[in-house]
Enzyme design. Structure first.
Site, PDB file in Angstrom:
ATOM      1  N   LYS A   1      11.618  85.326  25.066  1.00 52.14           N
ATOM      2  CA  LYS A   1      11.469  85.279  23.594  1.00 52.14           C
ATOM      3  C   LYS A   1      11.370  86.714  23.099  1.00 52.14           C
ATOM      4  CE  LYS A   1      10.957  81.891  20.516  1.00 52.14           C
ATOM      5  NZ  LYS A   1      11.450  80.503  20.653  1.00 52.14           N
TER       6      LYS A   1
HETATM    7  P1  NAD Z   1      13.500  78.994  10.067  1.00 54.32           P
HETATM    8  O1  NAD Z   1      13.274  80.420   9.827  1.00 54.32           O
HETATM    9  O2  NAD Z   1      14.870  78.441   9.869  1.00 54.32           O
HETATM   10  O3  NAD Z   1      12.487  78.125   9.196  1.00 54.32           O
HETATM   11  C1  NAD Z   1      11.111  78.357   9.234  1.00 54.32           C
HETATM   12  C2  NAD Z   1      10.463  77.547   8.137  1.00 54.32           C
HETATM   13  O4  NAD Z   1       9.051  77.719   8.202  1.00 54.32           O
HETATM   14  C3  NAD Z   1      10.891  77.981   6.738  1.00 54.32           C
HETATM   15  O5  NAD Z   1      11.035  76.838   5.905  1.00 54.32           O
HETATM   16  C4  NAD Z   1       9.706  78.833   6.278  1.00 54.32           C
HETATM   17  O6  NAD Z   1       9.572  78.886   4.891  1.00 54.32           O
HETATM   18  C5  NAD Z   1       8.580  78.071   6.912  1.00 54.32           C
HETATM   19  N1  NAD Z   1       7.356  78.886   7.001  1.00 54.32           N
HETATM   20  C6  NAD Z   1       7.250  80.178   7.416  1.00 54.32           C
HETATM   21  N2  NAD Z   1       5.976  80.589   7.308  1.00 54.32           N
HETATM   22  C7  NAD Z   1       5.276  79.529   6.822  1.00 54.32           C
HETATM   23  C8  NAD Z   1       3.915  79.334   6.491  1.00 54.32           C
HETATM   24  N3  NAD Z   1       3.020  80.303   6.636  1.00 54.32           N
HETATM   25  N4  NAD Z   1       3.537  78.120   6.008  1.00 54.32           N
HETATM   26  C9  NAD Z   1       4.439  77.119   5.849  1.00 54.32           C
HETATM   27  N5  NAD Z   1       5.751  77.263   6.163  1.00 54.32           N
HETATM   28  C10 NAD Z   1       6.146  78.443   6.627  1.00 54.32           C
HETATM   29  O7  NAD Z   1      12.987  78.708  11.564  1.00 54.32           O
HETATM   30  P2  NAD Z   1      13.359  77.508  12.524  1.00 54.32           P
HETATM   31  O8  NAD Z   1      14.432  77.979  13.421  1.00 54.32           O
HETATM   32  O9  NAD Z   1      13.525  76.259  11.740  1.00 54.32           O
HETATM   33  O10 NAD Z   1      12.035  77.428  13.415  1.00 54.32           O
HETATM   34  C11 NAD Z   1      10.900  76.677  13.019  1.00 54.32           C
HETATM   35  C12 NAD Z   1      10.048  76.368  14.253  1.00 54.32           C
HETATM   36  O11 NAD Z   1      10.853  75.652  15.203  1.00 54.32           O
HETATM   37  C13 NAD Z   1       9.508  77.564  15.018  1.00 54.32           C
HETATM   38  O12 NAD Z   1       8.277  77.230  15.611  1.00 54.32           O
HETATM   39  C14 NAD Z   1      10.541  77.768  16.108  1.00 54.32           C
HETATM   40  O13 NAD Z   1      10.033  78.476  17.229  1.00 54.32           O
HETATM   41  C15 NAD Z   1      10.836  76.328  16.445  1.00 54.32           C
HETATM   42  N6  NAD Z   1      12.104  76.103  17.132  1.00 54.32           N
HETATM   43  C16 NAD Z   1      13.286  76.485  16.584  1.00 54.32           C
HETATM   44  C17 NAD Z   1      14.467  76.227  17.266  1.00 54.32           C
HETATM   45  C18 NAD Z   1      15.817  76.547  16.678  1.00 54.32           C
HETATM   46  O14 NAD Z   1      16.822  76.128  17.268  1.00 54.32           O
HETATM   47  N7  NAD Z   1      15.920  77.207  15.551  1.00 54.32           N
HETATM   48  C19 NAD Z   1      14.427  75.626  18.519  1.00 54.32           C
HETATM   49  C20 NAD Z   1      13.207  75.234  19.056  1.00 54.32           C
HETATM   50  C21 NAD Z   1      12.045  75.474  18.356  1.00 54.32           C
END
Ligand code: NAD
Length: 438
Positions: A124
């Site tokens: 990561k």
């Molecule tokens: P992203 O950047 O596309 O979206 C993140 C979201 O979280 C946004 O809507 C943002 O506004 C919101 N956010 C940020 N800070 C916040 C806060 N303090 N309070 C409330 N909401 C808040 O990211 P993503 O790729 O959707 O990732 C989201 C989660 O999923 C993370 O934990 C990431 O590690 C996990 N994840 C993502 C993937 C992937 O393929 N993108 C895969 C596995 C896990």
């Protein structure tokens, strides 16, 4: 008096730093590792190896900002383990990025890949800054300089980044292009697999963008079958409406479920009639957040967590549900789209309240699974159809779900400890065969 914070939950185990309460995410992951190690009788030396990342890379690099000023950024890449295959894991651009969090997230990638039987290890990375506060041109220069600074610490057969919070396909395209331009003309086309989650036109795969949300929905569908739960007509709330939260919502809408409350970094909205997930996704794509979306009433974070619904999907950040939030939640199921959204106290209370939890290591593993399909296509110069990607992912998620549920039933553990246990058994088997060098 404890109050519900605007950003994240606090825990009793956290250390006080002045007024700020710090959450030790890596310690939490190490504790889960210990719990699972006991259940499977993990070889102690393997447990010790897995309790720390193999490499912690920190780089500092200069970027010229639009104003002409030169700013120095700090970037990280944590390489947790590569006994099963190349290090693999996302790149996070967020103001809260820390070494501790990335160590936790990298370790979870190791478990996730082993659980999904993907030939990858875990990694990561990220940069601590707010990508919303820089221009597109600055974002591109930051990404390119970070890629350059990582240099030969990454590679398509060694360490393969992907999108995470604050990064997306566009950033992966810049990442790949920079890397390609550092290896020389002859190798250029051979290194497309340096990152996954690229736009399809730049060598990405169909189905990657929705993959994490899709995998989460497959798990929910399986859970619903086991628990005689009707998704059609069910209600849910979702925190985070980025890649994971928005795609999960669009897919759940197709199954007839209704999103009645949603939140992101800008605030929280409520609509008892249900949000149109497609329209909200388009709104966020255009405006950058849910703020100002017509058709929802603004509510507080506390009201959001108190909203009675069938399911809650945390799809934002870690440490969002502590004791206070868990006390407020009135749902049957939590599907962890995010990594580590529940802290241990939050999890304990939710389980005590009879809430089922689909744990992150299983529930959000669809992303890395389809990233693997992208990498395989890059290696073979192939382009699979969306149907093929979708079918493979569905089969992979269902198999993993069944394995986790069976393990949990047999050993009497939570689904989280079961997911860790299964992953650790597979990693341990490899270490037993290979032992250590020399
Ligand atoms: P992203 O950047 O596309 O979206 C993140 C979201 O979280 C946004 O809507 C943002 O506004 C919101 N956010 C940020 N800070 C916040 C806060 N303090 N309070 C409330 N909401 C808040 O990211 P993503 O790729 O959707 O990732 C989201 C989660 O999923 C993370 O934990 C990431 O590690 C996990 N994840 C993502 C993937 C992937 O393929 N993108 C895969 C596995 C896990």
């Amino acid at each position: 008096m404890s109050t519900i914070g605007p950003q994240s939950a606090t825990t009793e185990k956290s250390h006080q730093h002045g007024d700020e309460v710090r959450y030790e995410f890596f310690k939490v992951i190490q504790d889960y590792l210990d719990q699972a190690a006991k259940v499977i009788n993990l070889e102690p030396w393997v447990g010790q190896l897995l309790a720390q990342p193999k490499n912690e890379i920190i780089v500092h690099f200069p970027v010229r900002m639009d104003s002409g000023e030169i700013r120095v950024f700090k970037g990280y890449r944590i390489q947790h383990n590569n006994v099963m295959g190349p290090f693999k894991g996302g790149i996070r651009f967020h103001e809260s990025v820390s070494l501790d969090d990335l160590k936790a997230l990298a370790a979870m990638m190791t478990w996730k890949c082993a659980l999904m039987r993907i030939p990858y290890g875990g990694g990561k990375g990220g940069i601590k800054f707010n990508p919303r506060e820089v221009s597109r041109a600055e974002l591109q220069r930051i990404t390119r300089r970070f890629t350059h600074a990582l240099g030969s610490n990454i590679g398509p057969e060694y360490d393969i980044p992907a999108p995470d919070v604050g990064t997306n396909g566009q950033i992966m395209a810049w990442f790949m292009d920079t890397y390609m331009n550092t290896v020389g003309h002859v190798e250029k086309q051979a290194v497309k697999g340096i990152v996954t989650g690229k736009p399809v036109t730049s060598g990405g795969t169909l189905g990657r963008e929705k993959a994490t949300g899709q995998g989460l929905v497959h798990c929910i569908v399986e859970w619903a079958k086991d628990n005689k739960f009707d998704i059609e007509g069910a209600t849910y709330t979702v925190q985070g409406f980025g890649n994971v939260g928005s795609h999960a919502s669009v897919l759940l809408a197709k199954l007839g479920a209704s999103c009645i409350a949603v939140g992101d970094h800008s605030g929280y909205l409520y609509n008892p009639e249900g949000f149109n997930a497609h329209k909200l996704q388009d709104w966020v794509a255009a405006k950058g957040s849910i703020a100002g979306y017509p058709g929802g009433k603004s509510i507080t974070r506390e009201e959001f967590f108190s909203t009675k619904a069938d399911m809650f999907l945390p799809c934002a950040l870690e440490n969002q549900v502590g004791e206070i939030e868990a006390g407020l939640l009135d749902v049957k199921l939590i599907g962890e789209g995010a990594n580590g959204p529940l802290n241990p106290e939050g999890e304990r209370l939710c389980l005590a309240k009879g809430i089922s939890i689909l744990p992150d290591v299983l529930a959000n593993s669809g992303g890395v699974t389809v990233s693997y399909y992208e990498w395989v296509q890059n290696k073979r110069s192939e382009s699979w159809t969306l149907e093929e990607v979708d079918q493979r992912l569905e089969a992979a998620m269902k198999r993993a779900y069944r394995e986790v549920v069976t393990f949990a039933r047999e050993k009497g553990t939570s689904l989280r400890v079961a997911a860790y246990g299964l992953a650790l058994q597979r990693i341990e088997a490899v270490y037993r065969e290979r032992e250590i060098f020399p």
